[in-house]
Motif scaffolding. Sequence first.
Motif, PDB file in Angstrom:
ATOM      1  N   UNK A  82     -26.838  27.486 -25.056  1.00  0.00           N
ATOM      2  CA  UNK A  82     -26.788  26.149 -25.644  1.00  0.00           C
ATOM      3  C   UNK A  82     -25.351  25.784 -26.014  1.00  0.00           C
ATOM      4  N   UNK A  83     -24.639  26.743 -26.560  1.00  0.00           N
ATOM      5  CA  UNK A  83     -23.226  26.533 -26.925  1.00  0.00           C
ATOM      6  C   UNK A  83     -22.382  26.197 -25.690  1.00  0.00           C
ATOM      7  N   UNK A  84     -22.557  26.990 -24.617  1.00  0.00           N
ATOM      8  CA  UNK A  84     -21.795  26.734 -23.393  1.00  0.00           C
ATOM      9  C   UNK A  84     -22.172  25.384 -22.796  1.00  0.00           C
ATOM     10  N   UNK A  85     -23.460  25.051 -22.832  1.00  0.00           N
ATOM     11  CA  UNK A  85     -23.908  23.792 -22.258  1.00  0.00           C
ATOM     12  C   UNK A  85     -23.347  22.597 -23.000  1.00  0.00           C
ATOM     13  N   UNK A  86     -23.383  22.629 -24.321  1.00  0.00           N
ATOM     14  CA  UNK A  86     -22.851  21.520 -25.117  1.00  0.00           C
ATOM     15  C   UNK A  86     -21.356  21.373 -24.891  1.00  0.00           C
ATOM     16  N   UNK A  87     -20.649  22.496 -24.789  1.00  0.00           N
ATOM     17  CA  UNK A  87     -19.204  22.435 -24.514  1.00  0.00           C
ATOM     18  C   UNK A  87     -18.934  21.790 -23.166  1.00  0.00           C
ATOM     19  N   UNK A  88     -19.732  22.154 -22.156  1.00  0.00           N
ATOM     20  CA  UNK A  88     -19.531  21.575 -20.826  1.00  0.00           C
ATOM     21  C   UNK A  88     -19.845  20.081 -20.834  1.00  0.00           C
ATOM     22  N   UNK A  89     -20.893  19.680 -21.534  1.00  0.00           N
ATOM     23  CA  UNK A  89     -21.229  18.258 -21.619  1.00  0.00           C
ATOM     24  C   UNK A  89     -20.127  17.484 -22.339  1.00  0.00           C
ATOM     25  N   UNK A  90     -19.578  18.064 -23.393  1.00  0.00           N
ATOM     26  CA  UNK A  90     -18.492  17.406 -24.119  1.00  0.00           C
ATOM     27  C   UNK A  90     -17.261  17.275 -23.224  1.00  0.00           C
ATOM     28  N   UNK A  91     -16.981  18.320 -22.439  1.00  0.00           N
ATOM     29  CA  UNK A  91     -15.849  18.261 -21.523  1.00  0.00           C
ATOM     30  C   UNK A  91     -16.064  17.203 -20.456  1.00  0.00           C
TER      31      UNK A  91
END
Length: 222
Positions: A82-91
């Motif tokens: 979830x952490x990696x996914x949210x970071x990728x979406x923010x990027x």
Amino acid sequence: MDGQLIAFTGVAAGMVAMPGADFAVVVRNALDSRRAGVATAVGVAGGLLVHTALAVAGLAAVLVAVPTLFGAVQLLGGGYLLYLGVRALAAALRRPAVTTDRAAGPAATAPAEGPRPAALLGTTQSLRQGFLTNALNPKAPVLFLSLLPQFVPAGQPALPRTLLLATVVVAMALVWFPALALLVDRLGIWLRRPRVARALEATTGALLTALGGILLVELALA
């Protein structure tokens, strides 16, 4: 000819190549740089090595048999995805959808490679992301624990055979995931165009977020 080993190799190839969290994180980091992608791929293989070693040692059975321990791994794995996914979406949201260099004029629309982002991911960070993405997958111990014994012929010692099968899985990962990272880097002339890069980042982010959310929901409903 060892028919069971050939059959297992085919199963292992399909299992390793199947798109999932490992696939998504390797593609996402390979868009950052070739080095980051390959390091992430090696980290994924390292995570697989942990799972196969646990299965060979029988520790995976302990993990499956102790609900609290299994739940802790599921919580960590789901939270990390979830952490990696949210970071990728923010990027993806921060990444421009079009080239903003007005001085480039018509040349900005030419089919040239989009700007490669600055080296945001170091080798160690990429390696760690790949390793944790795979190592914290709570379903992998169950898979290996149920899969490996099926390919141990009757009458053969289990330990040497499972070691061989584990080696096949890790070798497959060491071939497939670095090749995937190099392919993404090779296709960079298209994949790093602003619109395409933004779409890929958003897609991989959504996939990682969904996979992490599914793990957490399954844990909550258990």
